[in-house]
Design a protein around this motif. Structure first.
Motif: not given
Length: 162
Positions: A58, A62, A65, A72, A96, A131, A153
């Motif tokens: 992640y 990041f 996203f 996140v 994050l 999500y 991720a």
């Protein structure tokens, strides 16, 4: 009972770690309101799979996203001090957010707790990723014990493409 797709994230207060900012206590209603969010959970900060594979994925993705307008959050049944130290050690970028669910209140409300007593961990969160849009769960991926496949991720990025 485990939260289901179409249900709203329960309103629970958690400690939020975001970069070098002071830890603040916020309600999940506030954290998820008017946002697209991927929240993934790990059994524990500083544990091998969580520190070597799950969170690093992640951190790496990041920006992907962010480019999609998705926040996140990483949640664990650990206190805020442990989560802050883990964020520093893992080079977690600002934005994050790490959610310290110290008493497991959010984990229990989601119905995603596990008993890690056999490993000296007590009650922890199962490994999962969800999500949500505006606090409503649109996707929920819960890992089988000992696995890291559906909550990565990469899997979440692929799953939430619109």
């Amino acid at each position: 009972m485990t939260i289901q797709i179409g249900q709203t994230i329960p309103d629970i207060e958690v400690a939020v770690v975001d970069g070098n900012a002071a830890v603040e206590r916020l309600s999940t209603t506030r954290l998820f309101a008017e946002r697209k969010v991927v929240m993934f959970a790990v059994p524990g900060a500083f544990t091998p799979t969580c520190s070597e594979r799950h969170l690093p994925g992640y951190v790496k993705h990041f920006p992907d996203f962010q480019a999609r307008g998705v926040d996140v959050y990483c949640m664990a049944v650990n206190d805020a001090f442990v989560m802050k130290a883990w964020a520093v050690s893992q080079h977690v970028p600002p934005g994050l957010k790490l959610l310290a669910d110290g008493n497991g209140s959010l984990t229990k409300a989601l119905g995603l707790e596990m008993d890690g007593s056999a490993y000296g961990l007590g009650m922890r969160s199962r490994r999962f990723a969800l999500y949500a849009e505006d606090g409503v769960v649109k996707l929920l991926n819960v890992e089988s014990p000992g696995e890291l496949r559906v909550s990565t991720a990469e899997t979440m990025l692929t799953s939430i493409q619109h």
